[in-house]
Design a protein around this motif. Structure first.
Motif, short mmCIF file in Angstrom:
data_model
loop_
_atom_site.label_atom_id
_atom_site.label_comp_id
_atom_site.label_asym_id
_atom_site.label_seq_id
_atom_site.Cartn_x
_atom_site.Cartn_y
_atom_site.Cartn_z
N SER A 36 -2.49 3.27 4.50
CA SER A 36 -1.14 2.80 4.83
C SER A 36 -0.86 2.95 6.32
O SER A 36 -0.25 2.06 6.94
CB SER A 36 -0.10 3.58 4.04
OG SER A 36 -0.33 3.50 2.65
N LEU A 49 6.56 6.81 4.30
CA LEU A 49 7.64 6.16 5.02
C LEU A 49 8.18 7.06 6.13
O LEU A 49 8.44 6.60 7.25
CB LEU A 49 8.76 5.77 4.06
CG LEU A 49 8.49 4.58 3.15
CD1 LEU A 49 9.62 4.43 2.12
CD2 LEU A 49 8.35 3.29 3.96
N GLN A 68 -4.27 6.88 0.33
CA GLN A 68 -2.92 6.71 0.85
C GLN A 68 -2.89 6.48 2.36
O GLN A 68 -2.04 5.76 2.87
CB GLN A 68 -2.05 7.94 0.51
CG GLN A 68 -1.73 8.07 -0.96
CD GLN A 68 -2.60 9.11 -1.64
OE1 GLN A 68 -3.81 9.05 -1.58
NE2 GLN A 68 -1.98 10.07 -2.30
N SER A 106 -0.22 2.95 -3.45
CA SER A 106 -1.33 3.90 -3.31
C SER A 106 -0.97 5.32 -3.75
O SER A 106 -1.81 6.01 -4.33
CB SER A 106 -1.86 3.90 -1.86
OG SER A 106 -0.88 4.38 -0.95
N PRO A 107 0.27 5.81 -3.53
CA PRO A 107 0.59 7.14 -4.06
C PRO A 107 0.52 7.21 -5.59
O PRO A 107 0.12 8.24 -6.14
CB PRO A 107 2.03 7.36 -3.57
CG PRO A 107 2.14 6.51 -2.35
CD PRO A 107 1.35 5.29 -2.67
N SER A 144 14.24 8.10 4.47
CA SER A 144 13.22 8.57 3.52
C SER A 144 13.26 10.09 3.38
O SER A 144 13.10 10.62 2.27
CB SER A 144 11.84 8.11 3.96
OG SER A 144 11.56 8.50 5.30
N THR A 161 3.03 10.80 -0.71
CA THR A 161 3.91 10.00 -1.55
C THR A 161 4.49 8.83 -0.72
O THR A 161 4.36 8.79 0.50
CB THR A 161 5.08 10.84 -2.08
OG1 THR A 161 5.85 11.30 -0.95
CG2 THR A 161 4.58 12.03 -2.86
N THR A 162 5.16 7.93 -1.41
CA THR A 162 5.78 6.81 -0.70
C THR A 162 6.80 7.31 0.32
O THR A 162 6.83 6.84 1.46
CB THR A 162 6.47 5.86 -1.71
OG1 THR A 162 5.46 5.24 -2.53
CG2 THR A 162 7.27 4.79 -0.99
N TRP A 218 0.83 -1.21 0.00
CA TRP A 218 0.00 0.00 0.00
C TRP A 218 0.86 1.26 0.00
O TRP A 218 0.57 2.23 -0.69
CB TRP A 218 -0.94 -0.01 1.21
CG TRP A 218 -2.28 0.58 0.87
CD1 TRP A 218 -2.58 1.92 0.72
CD2 TRP A 218 -3.50 -0.12 0.59
NE1 TRP A 218 -3.89 2.09 0.38
CE2 TRP A 218 -4.48 0.85 0.30
CE3 TRP A 218 -3.84 -1.47 0.57
CZ2 TRP A 218 -5.79 0.50 -0.01
CZ3 TRP A 218 -5.14 -1.82 0.26
CH2 TRP A 218 -6.10 -0.84 -0.03
N ILE A 219 1.94 1.24 0.77
CA ILE A 219 2.83 2.40 0.82
C ILE A 219 3.47 2.64 -0.55
O ILE A 219 3.67 3.80 -0.97
CB ILE A 219 3.90 2.19 1.91
CG1 ILE A 219 3.26 2.30 3.30
CG2 ILE A 219 5.04 3.20 1.77
CD1 ILE A 219 4.18 1.89 4.43
N LEU A 220 3.79 1.58 -1.26
CA LEU A 220 4.43 1.72 -2.57
C LEU A 220 3.46 2.11 -3.68
O LEU A 220 3.78 2.94 -4.55
CB LEU A 220 5.13 0.41 -2.95
CG LEU A 220 6.39 0.05 -2.16
CD1 LEU A 220 6.84 -1.36 -2.51
CD2 LEU A 220 7.51 1.07 -2.46
#
Length: 411
Positions: free
Chosen positions: A207, A302, A204, A155-156, A240, A297-298, A151-153
């Motif tokens: 996440s 993060l 997003q 969904s953005p 990040s 965003t990812t 989802w973190i990767l």
């Protein structure tokens, strides 16, 4: 008759539990509440013409609200079996309780959305997040790890692809205000705003709840887990953020974004540090490379997810230490943290009194913040010492009990 207690210790918390584990969780939630209040009442940008970010904006913007969401997932995990997720009828009962709790939070959020207030109210989004996370409540650590990472990767990217379609519709599917009761008449625009174009895009933000569920499935009472959360969360947050800064400042991201047309209320450099809300974030893939607050965003997920995990580990360690020495010094945070639905709602209501109105004679924004912060701490401490739920927490708890009720066999 049976009615399993499915109450999560989250924004509509069930009351006060003074075990070191939940004291630390409540303290983290109290810190998140005070941080969000700071971004509402204190300037996050300095004065013109520079509009330099303030320490409030650099410290709390994006992080406090993300911590709230991650803690929601932690609370749901604690209420649905902790390290051993519920199964079968018990899981179904838990989901029913969470769904009715979400309904209460949504009603409160829609009511607050009718106020004239310069605050992005999170409650309706929060309630929708509760509903979206229902299918994941029965998962264990491995499955949640995979879902959270995916989802973190992804969904953005989905948000980036869908957002321009919604914004270019006629009229644009963006509310431009806090969701309120009147928006129920236009469900398409309401849902589009909640999931993609609003201040807290659910697409997003799922996440954060997945991450919270994952954290809540760990053995949180063990010191090594607490240290692991603090260490890994800090490392992820730093890496990040560094990658986001490099992408913008060293690899050409900010230069490319500065050439895009659009109206910006503040210099892009300052917004990248404090808050990207209000920018369309379309027409350039560089938007996906930022780690800016509220970028969705990812790298942003993060970073803010990492800071949330680190904060949870830190406060759990403090809670354990407090328990060992027998001094409840975390009460100043855990008290308000156990009744955040009530206190957050009162904060928003109080802020609405002064919209387009002068502050009392001799008062400043700083005075207003400290008056509200000290009130929140005092009220939370009193309720904690009396071992009472806040009024809205009590209402949400009753809704949860009703939703989770399942007649026993033979009744």
């Amino acid at each position: 008759m049976t009615s399993p207690d499915t109450t999560p210790n989250n924004m509509a918390s069930p009351g006060h539990n003074f075990s070191p584990r939940l004291t630390g969780i409540d303290a983290a939630r109290g810190a998140a509440l005070l941080g969000m209040m700071a971004t509402h009442l204190l300037p996050t940008f300095g004065p013109a013409p520079g509009w330099e970010p303030t320490w409030i904006g650099l410290t709390f913007s994006g992080r406090s609200s993300a911590l709230f969401a991650v803690l929601a997932g932690v609370g749901l995990a604690l209420a649905t079996g902790k390290q051993a997720p519920r199964r079968g009828a018990e899981l179904g009962a838990a989901r029913g309780g969470v769904a009715l709790r979400a309904l209460v939070i949504a009603v409160v959020g829609l009511a607050l959305g009718g106020l004239e207030v310069n605050v992005a109210i999170i409650l309706v989004h929060y309630a929708v997040l509760f509903l979206c996370i229902l299918p994941f409540l029965g998962l264990g650590v491995r499955a949640l790890s995979a879902w959270a990472a995916g989802w973190i990767l992804l969904s953005p990217v989905l948000g980036y692809l869908v957002r321009p379609v919604l914004l270019e519709a006629n009229p644009p599917l963006q509310l431009g205000h806090n969701p309120n009761v009147e928006d129920l008449q236009t469900p398409g625009a309401l849902l589009a705003d909640l999931f993609f174009t609003g201040y807290y895009p659910v697409c997003q933000w799922i996440s954060y709840l997945l991450l919270g569920l994952l954290i809540g499935r760990l053995a949180l009472s063990k010191q090594r887990v607490q240290v692991l959360l603090l260490a890994v969360g800090t490392a992820v947050a730093i890496v990040s953020k560094v990658l986001g800064i490099l992408a913008m400042e060293a690899w050409g991201g900010r230069a490319a974004l500065s050439t895009l047309p659009g109206v910006r209320g503040y210099p892009l450099e300052s917004m990248l540090q404090v808050n990207l809300t209000g920018l369309r974030q379309t027409d350039s893939l560089w938007w996906l490379a930022t780690a800016s607050p509220h970028a969705g965003t990812t790298l942003d997920l993060l970073h803010t997810g990492g800071t949330a995990a680190a904060a949870i580990g830190f406060f759990l360690l403090l809670g354990s230490w407090s328990e060992r020495i027998g001094v409840r010094f975390l009460l100043v945070l855990s008290g308000p943290g156990a009744m955040t639905l009530t206190l957050y709602s009162l904060h928003v209501w109080a802020v609405s009194w002064f919209v387009d109105q002068p502050l009392p004679s001799g008062w400043t924004n700083e005075t207003m913040y400290w008056a509200q912060a000290l009130t929140v701490i005092a009220v939370g401490a009193v309720f904690a010492l009396l071992r009472r739920r806040g009024p809205l927490e009590w209402l949400a708890h009753q809704a949860s009990r009703l939703g989770s009720y399942r007649p026993a066999a033979g009744d």
